[in-house]
Design a protein around this motif. Structure first.
Motif, mmCIF file in Angstrom:
data_model
loop_
_atom_site.group_PDB
_atom_site.id
_atom_site.type_symbol
_atom_site.label_atom_id
_atom_site.label_comp_id
_atom_site.label_asym_id
_atom_site.label_seq_id
_atom_site.Cartn_x
_atom_site.Cartn_y
_atom_site.Cartn_z
ATOM 1 N N GLY A 15 28.651 53.119 51.608
ATOM 2 C CA GLY A 15 29.738 52.141 51.691
ATOM 3 C C GLY A 15 29.270 50.727 51.457
ATOM 4 O O GLY A 15 29.787 49.790 52.059
ATOM 5 N N ASP A 16 28.284 50.566 50.536
ATOM 6 C CA ASP A 16 27.838 49.199 50.233
ATOM 7 C C ASP A 16 27.384 49.091 48.784
ATOM 8 O O ASP A 16 27.195 50.079 48.093
ATOM 9 C CB ASP A 16 26.747 48.736 51.192
ATOM 10 N N GLY A 17 27.261 47.845 48.343
ATOM 11 C CA GLY A 17 26.838 47.568 46.979
ATOM 12 C C GLY A 17 27.847 46.681 46.264
ATOM 13 O O GLY A 17 28.658 46.008 46.901
ATOM 14 N N VAL A 18 27.777 46.726 44.937
ATOM 15 C CA VAL A 18 28.616 45.860 44.114
ATOM 16 C C VAL A 18 29.381 46.695 43.094
ATOM 17 O O VAL A 18 28.803 47.530 42.402
ATOM 18 C CB VAL A 18 27.759 44.800 43.374
ATOM 19 N N LEU A 19 30.682 46.467 43.029
ATOM 20 C CA LEU A 19 31.540 47.025 41.979
ATOM 21 C C LEU A 19 31.913 45.875 41.045
ATOM 22 O O LEU A 19 32.405 44.846 41.510
ATOM 23 C CB LEU A 19 32.809 47.635 42.576
ATOM 24 N N LYS A 20 31.674 46.046 39.740
ATOM 25 C CA LYS A 20 31.949 44.981 38.773
ATOM 26 C C LYS A 20 33.090 45.408 37.853
ATOM 27 O O LYS A 20 33.135 46.539 37.380
ATOM 28 C CB LYS A 20 30.706 44.683 37.932
ATOM 29 N N PHE A 21 33.979 44.458 37.602
ATOM 30 C CA PHE A 21 35.132 44.697 36.745
ATOM 31 C C PHE A 21 35.147 43.653 35.639
ATOM 32 O O PHE A 21 34.540 42.586 35.763
ATOM 33 C CB PHE A 21 36.426 44.627 37.574
ATOM 34 N N SER A 22 35.841 43.942 34.552
ATOM 35 C CA SER A 22 35.942 42.984 33.447
ATOM 36 C C SER A 22 37.377 42.479 33.347
ATOM 37 O O SER A 22 38.269 42.941 34.051
ATOM 38 C CB SER A 22 35.500 43.638 32.131
ATOM 39 N N GLY A 23 37.584 41.528 32.454
ATOM 40 C CA GLY A 23 38.913 40.980 32.222
ATOM 41 C C GLY A 23 39.139 39.681 32.972
ATOM 42 O O GLY A 23 38.364 39.304 33.861
ATOM 43 N N ASN A 24 40.191 38.986 32.577
ATOM 44 C CA ASN A 24 40.549 37.747 33.268
ATOM 45 C C ASN A 24 42.051 37.505 33.205
ATOM 46 O O ASN A 24 42.743 38.012 32.329
ATOM 47 C CB ASN A 24 39.775 36.544 32.723
ATOM 48 N N VAL A 25 42.498 36.734 34.190
ATOM 49 C CA VAL A 25 43.890 36.299 34.261
ATOM 50 C C VAL A 25 43.861 34.790 34.488
ATOM 51 O O VAL A 25 43.127 34.297 35.339
ATOM 52 C CB VAL A 25 44.663 36.985 35.415
ATOM 53 N N ARG A 26 44.642 34.074 33.689
ATOM 54 C CA ARG A 26 44.694 32.600 33.775
ATOM 55 C C ARG A 26 46.124 32.173 34.082
ATOM 56 O O ARG A 26 47.070 32.635 33.464
ATOM 57 C CB ARG A 26 44.252 31.998 32.448
ATOM 58 N N PHE A 27 46.249 31.271 35.072
ATOM 59 C CA PHE A 27 47.542 30.721 35.470
ATOM 60 C C PHE A 27 47.514 29.227 35.190
ATOM 61 O O PHE A 27 46.605 28.522 35.638
ATOM 62 C CB PHE A 27 47.782 30.932 36.971
ATOM 63 N N ILE A 28 48.518 28.734 34.451
ATOM 64 C CA ILE A 28 48.591 27.305 34.126
ATOM 65 C C ILE A 28 49.999 26.815 34.437
ATOM 66 O O ILE A 28 50.985 27.470 34.120
ATOM 67 C CB ILE A 28 48.254 27.046 32.647
ATOM 68 N N GLY A 29 50.076 25.647 35.056
ATOM 69 C CA GLY A 29 51.362 25.038 35.365
ATOM 70 C C GLY A 29 51.233 23.532 35.450
ATOM 71 O O GLY A 29 50.125 22.987 35.464
ATOM 72 N N HIS A 30 52.354 22.857 35.486
ATOM 73 C CA HIS A 30 52.394 21.391 35.614
ATOM 74 C C HIS A 30 51.547 20.697 34.549
ATOM 75 O O HIS A 30 50.754 19.801 34.842
ATOM 76 C CB HIS A 30 51.952 20.951 37.013
ATOM 77 N N GLY A 31 51.702 21.145 33.310
ATOM 78 C CA GLY A 31 50.988 20.511 32.203
ATOM 79 C C GLY A 31 49.479 20.631 32.310
ATOM 80 O O GLY A 31 48.743 19.802 31.788
ATOM 81 N N GLY A 32 48.994 21.669 32.978
ATOM 82 C CA GLY A 32 47.563 21.887 33.113
ATOM 83 C C GLY A 32 46.978 21.376 34.419
ATOM 84 O O GLY A 32 45.803 21.623 34.706
ATOM 85 N N PHE A 33 47.765 20.653 35.216
ATOM 86 C CA PHE A 33 47.244 20.186 36.505
ATOM 87 C C PHE A 33 46.985 21.362 37.445
ATOM 88 O O PHE A 33 46.116 21.305 38.297
ATOM 89 C CB PHE A 33 48.192 19.178 37.159
ATOM 90 N N LEU A 34 47.773 22.418 37.312
ATOM 91 C CA LEU A 34 47.504 23.658 38.027
ATOM 92 C C LEU A 34 46.828 24.597 37.042
ATOM 93 O O LEU A 34 47.390 24.912 35.990
ATOM 94 C CB LEU A 34 48.808 24.277 38.539
ATOM 95 N N HIS A 35 45.605 24.979 37.343
ATOM 96 C CA HIS A 35 44.854 25.860 36.458
ATOM 97 C C HIS A 35 43.988 26.771 37.324
ATOM 98 O O HIS A 35 43.049 26.310 37.975
ATOM 99 C CB HIS A 35 43.986 25.054 35.498
ATOM 100 N N VAL A 36 44.327 28.048 37.366
ATOM 101 C CA VAL A 36 43.573 29.029 38.136
ATOM 102 C C VAL A 36 43.111 30.107 37.174
ATOM 103 O O VAL A 36 43.913 30.697 36.456
ATOM 104 C CB VAL A 36 44.448 29.645 39.256
ATOM 105 N N LEU A 37 41.795 30.351 37.152
ATOM 106 C CA LEU A 37 41.217 31.399 36.317
ATOM 107 C C LEU A 37 40.558 32.429 37.212
ATOM 108 O O LEU A 37 39.684 32.090 38.019
ATOM 109 C CB LEU A 37 40.182 30.817 35.351
ATOM 110 N N LEU A 38 40.985 33.672 37.096
ATOM 111 C CA LEU A 38 40.360 34.793 37.795
ATOM 112 C C LEU A 38 39.639 35.615 36.735
ATOM 113 O O LEU A 38 40.263 36.331 35.967
ATOM 114 C CB LEU A 38 41.419 35.622 38.523
ATOM 115 N N ASP A 39 38.311 35.481 36.685
ATOM 116 C CA ASP A 39 37.506 36.046 35.599
ATOM 117 C C ASP A 39 36.437 36.988 36.145
ATOM 118 O O ASP A 39 35.690 36.627 37.051
ATOM 119 C CB ASP A 39 36.847 34.895 34.829
ATOM 120 N N ARG A 40 36.360 38.177 35.576
ATOM 121 C CA ARG A 40 35.351 39.185 35.885
ATOM 122 C C ARG A 40 35.152 39.404 37.386
ATOM 123 O O ARG A 40 34.133 39.020 37.959
ATOM 124 C CB ARG A 40 34.010 38.839 35.221
#
Length: 176
Positions: free
Chosen positions: A71-96
């Motif tokens: 029940g230990d170790g590291v699981l790695k995933f690929s892909g990303n999701v990017r959220f942008i709002g308010h002309g770029g002032f809100l920018h959240v990147l969830l990557d790998r």
């Protein structure tokens, strides 16, 4: 990195509960806020998908450093999701995303890409309450893993949510 706008053409054609990967609804109130914000964008890249329930799916990249029996170790995933709002002032990147599990804790982290020279420096976004996996047709599954916002995640969301704020649970499937 190529991104696609999230729309009906990027909905997963397969059931994410039967394909190896991580499925996460993030925070419903955050996604609702973005949906109500004019000119906001959500984009997917590097193999990430979105389910018909508006959950994000990240394909399994590497489970070789994870020991299910201990029940230990590291699981790695690929892909990303990017959220942008308010002309770029809100920018959240969830990557790998990675899930890092030890005897004392479990953490969902993402690659921190805030500069033009991204590294593999990780940002721990959510602490997890790590359950015992279930055997499902030759795969290990975690049907509902509770998540809560970690301290680094507070900064990622511009201090809107406090440490410990409940996030949506994640679901996992990895081959045995």
């Amino acid at each position: 990195m190529s991104d696609e706008f999230v729309g009906s053409e990027t909905l997963l054609q397969m059931d994410p509960t039967v394909v190896a990967g991580l499925t996460w609804g993030l925070k419903r109130s955050f996604l609702g806020y973005l949906a109500r914000t004019p000119m906001s964008q959500v984009s997917l890249g590097s193999g990430a998908g979105v389910t018909t329930q508006s959950e994000f799916w990240f394909p399994l990249a590497d489970a070789s450093q994870f020991d299910v029996q201990r029940g230990d170790g590291v699981l790695k995933f690929s892909g990303n999701v990017r959220f942008i709002g308010h002309g770029g002032f809100l920018h959240v990147l969830l990557d790998r995303p990675w899930i890092e599990v030890t005897a004392d804790s479990a953490l969902l982290s993402f690659t921190e890409c805030r500069t033009e020279d991204p590294t593999d420096q990780r940002m721990g976004v959510a602490s997890l309450t790590w359950p015992t996996p279930q055997d499902d047709q030759g795969d290990w599954i975690w049907p509902e893993v509770p998540t809560a916002l970690a301290s680094a995640g507070v900064e990622l969301f511009n201090d809107v949510y406090p440490v410990g704020e409940a996030l949506e649970p994640i679901r996992l499937r990895i081959p045995q």
